[in-house]
Design a protein around this motif. Structure first.
Motif, mmCIF file in Angstrom:
data_model
loop_
_atom_site.group_PDB
_atom_site.id
_atom_site.type_symbol
_atom_site.label_atom_id
_atom_site.label_comp_id
_atom_site.label_asym_id
_atom_site.label_seq_id
_atom_site.Cartn_x
_atom_site.Cartn_y
_atom_site.Cartn_z
ATOM 1 N N PHE A 56 -52.002 112.633 67.206
ATOM 2 C CA PHE A 56 -52.171 112.359 68.823
ATOM 3 C C PHE A 56 -51.786 113.655 69.765
ATOM 4 C CE2 PHE A 56 -50.800 108.564 66.609
ATOM 5 C CZ PHE A 56 -51.399 107.542 66.931
ATOM 6 N N THR A 57 -51.915 113.356 70.867
ATOM 7 C CA THR A 57 -51.609 114.423 71.853
ATOM 8 C C THR A 57 -51.269 113.806 73.141
ATOM 9 O OG1 THR A 57 -51.911 116.759 72.680
ATOM 10 C CG2 THR A 57 -53.717 115.200 72.679
ATOM 11 N N ASP A 58 -50.582 114.554 74.094
ATOM 12 C CA ASP A 58 -50.378 114.061 75.525
ATOM 13 C C ASP A 58 -50.875 114.847 76.456
ATOM 14 O OD1 ASP A 58 -48.534 115.991 75.525
ATOM 15 O OD2 ASP A 58 -46.953 114.816 75.570
ATOM 16 N N SER A 59 -50.881 114.651 77.562
ATOM 17 C CA SER A 59 -51.309 115.392 78.720
ATOM 18 C C SER A 59 -51.119 117.014 78.741
ATOM 19 C CB SER A 59 -51.007 114.907 80.069
ATOM 20 O OG SER A 59 -49.581 114.807 80.452
ATOM 21 N N ALA A 60 -49.606 117.018 78.272
ATOM 22 C CA ALA A 60 -49.162 118.396 78.042
ATOM 23 C C ALA A 60 -49.626 119.135 76.953
ATOM 24 C CB ALA A 60 -47.717 118.474 78.144
ATOM 25 N N GLY A 61 -50.419 118.456 75.997
ATOM 26 C CA GLY A 61 -50.742 119.118 74.611
ATOM 27 C C GLY A 61 -49.757 118.977 73.544
ATOM 28 N N THR A 62 -48.978 118.391 73.702
ATOM 29 C CA THR A 62 -47.664 118.105 72.494
ATOM 30 C C THR A 62 -48.522 117.366 71.288
ATOM 31 O OG1 THR A 62 -46.160 117.777 74.471
ATOM 32 C CG2 THR A 62 -45.328 117.299 72.170
ATOM 33 N N PRO A 63 -48.309 118.229 70.300
ATOM 34 C CA PRO A 63 -48.884 117.430 69.083
ATOM 35 C C PRO A 63 -48.074 116.414 68.509
ATOM 36 C CG PRO A 63 -47.839 119.684 68.506
ATOM 37 C CD PRO A 63 -47.775 119.516 70.038
ATOM 38 N N ILE A 64 -48.496 115.384 68.165
ATOM 39 C CA ILE A 64 -47.898 114.185 67.648
ATOM 40 C C ILE A 64 -48.459 113.728 66.164
ATOM 41 C CG2 ILE A 64 -46.975 111.751 67.971
ATOM 42 C CD1 ILE A 64 -47.230 112.537 71.062
ATOM 43 N N HIS A 65 -47.941 113.787 65.186
ATOM 44 C CA HIS A 65 -48.390 113.464 63.880
ATOM 45 C C HIS A 65 -47.872 112.217 63.453
ATOM 46 C CE1 HIS A 65 -49.064 113.758 59.524
ATOM 47 N NE2 HIS A 65 -50.507 114.079 59.972
ATOM 48 N N MET A 66 -48.548 111.391 62.863
ATOM 49 C CA MET A 66 -48.044 110.052 62.071
ATOM 50 C C MET A 66 -48.572 110.091 60.768
ATOM 51 S SD MET A 66 -48.312 106.444 63.896
ATOM 52 C CE MET A 66 -47.316 104.998 63.586
ATOM 53 N N ASP A 67 -47.636 109.601 59.893
ATOM 54 C CA ASP A 67 -47.890 109.467 58.606
ATOM 55 C C ASP A 67 -47.515 108.331 57.940
ATOM 56 O OD1 ASP A 67 -48.338 109.753 55.541
ATOM 57 O OD2 ASP A 67 -46.512 111.255 55.370
ATOM 58 N N LEU A 68 -48.366 107.317 57.819
ATOM 59 C CA LEU A 68 -47.988 105.947 57.245
ATOM 60 C C LEU A 68 -48.611 105.375 55.663
ATOM 61 C CD1 LEU A 68 -49.518 104.009 60.498
ATOM 62 C CD2 LEU A 68 -47.311 104.996 59.962
ATOM 63 N N ASP A 69 -47.661 104.904 54.906
ATOM 64 C CA ASP A 69 -48.103 104.850 53.626
ATOM 65 C C ASP A 69 -47.371 103.535 53.055
ATOM 66 O OD1 ASP A 69 -48.897 104.948 50.840
ATOM 67 O OD2 ASP A 69 -49.426 107.088 51.181
ATOM 68 N N PHE A 70 -48.167 102.668 52.572
ATOM 69 C CA PHE A 70 -47.508 101.341 51.864
ATOM 70 C C PHE A 70 -47.297 101.522 50.465
ATOM 71 C CE2 PHE A 70 -48.993 97.378 54.378
ATOM 72 C CZ PHE A 70 -47.617 97.082 54.765
ATOM 73 N N ARG A 71 -47.630 102.764 49.905
ATOM 74 C CA ARG A 71 -47.339 102.893 48.526
ATOM 75 C C ARG A 71 -46.097 103.674 48.084
ATOM 76 N NH1 ARG A 71 -53.367 105.480 48.634
ATOM 77 N NH2 ARG A 71 -52.274 106.667 50.120
#
Length: 306
Positions: free
Chosen positions: A207-222
């Motif tokens: 993801f990012t926002d209007s200021a260009g901030t990097p947002i990373h999301m790691d999801l795992d059910f294992r």
């Protein structure tokens, strides 16, 4: 006078969280349950909502704790009878469903509450306050858990509308959308889909926002062994970390951990909304999940066998 409430769908989340929170709050009186099987509680049980509505028992509100795929029809019936409605997360199987329920609640003059329990974790509000006015450089969200431990036998979670790994992942999104100072949006995603399921078992999102901030999301059910429910935010003033789903907050000045009050706080909020004649229907977390399905690359992986 206490809010006379019925719990619809008496599964694990209702037994573990909803029923104790209702019992501990004098603003409520549990008057009935609706579930496929008799939960053997000290209040009347009905196999379906129609039977409860026809029973003559006075009900002011319902808490819908069913899987999201069947929640809309139940909510419609409740709203048509001018009952206040508490929606367990996610509030619906689609965005359009929730918008429809919001309009119906407004027309009926009753409260609709789309609850996000993780927003009431002990560290979330202090984290929001600490981030206000600070410059954020980077956000990492790591939400990894063992589905066999936390969702045993819950086939609905793998069906269309069940969200798969986004069922817990939406909790992280409910926190992030609450504490980050600017709205953010998805730029890319990969969803890992077991060949025998209709919902993802893992996801990697940027993801990012209007200021260009990097947002990373790691999801795992294992995930096996230690489980991870963490949000780590780098700022110009140091690192903020929310761990254990938001209950433990670590700031440069120290660590804060308080008791779990998520569902008691949710029910306190619902009672205040009912008393004030208001609704609270935030769909931002669900919108991010919908965007992941819209924009994400689907990658087939091995079948899931419980």
């Amino acid at each position: 006078m206490a809010i006379r409430i019925a719990v619809i769908g008496v599964g694990k989340i209702a037994r573990d969280q909803h029923l104790p929170a209702i019992a501990a709050n004098p603003a409520y009186e549990l008057v009935a349950t609706v579930s496929r099987h008799d939960p053997e509680l000290s209040v009347p049980w009905f196999a379906d909502l129609d039977d409860l509505l026809a029973s003559g028992i006075t009900v002011d509100a319902v808490a819908l704790c069913t899987p999201p795929q069947v929640r809309y029809g139940l909510a419609v019936k409740a709203l048509q009878h001018k009952l206040h409605v508490f929606l367990e997360k996610p509030p619906g199987a689609t965005l359009a469903e929730v918008e429809s329920l919001r309009a119906m609640a407004d027309e009926a003059g009753v409260t609709l509450f789309a609850s996000w329990h993780s927003r009431y974790a002990a560290g979330v509000e202090p984290a929001r306050a600490w981030l206000a006015g600070r410059s954020i450089r980077d956000v990492r969200i790591i939400w990894r858990e063992d589905v066999r431990v936390w969702h045993p036998g819950q086939a609905w979670i793998w069906q269309a509308g069940g969200l798969g790994v986004f069922d817990p992942g939406i909790n992280a999104l409910s926190i992030a959308t609450h504490i980050l100072p600017r709205p953010f949006f998805l730029t890319e995603a990969t969803l890992e889909m077991p060949s025998n399921c209709q919902a993802p078992i893992a996801a990697d999102l940027s993801f990012t926002d209007s200021a260009g901030t990097p947002i990373h999301m790691d999801l795992d059910f294992r995930q096996t062994g230690p489980q991870s429910w963490d949000i780590i935010i780098q700022t110009d003033d140091g690192e903020l970390k929310l761990a254990k789903g938001g209950s433990v907050l670590t700031l440069p000045e120290g660590v804060r951990e308080d008791e779990d009050r998520e569902y008691p706080e949710l029910y306190a909020r619902f009672a205040a909304l009912v008393a004030g004649g208001q609704s609270d229907v935030d769909i931002a977390p669900l919108r991010h999940v919908a965007d992941a399905f819209l924009r994400g690359h689907m990658r087939a992986v091995e079948p899931f066998i419980e």
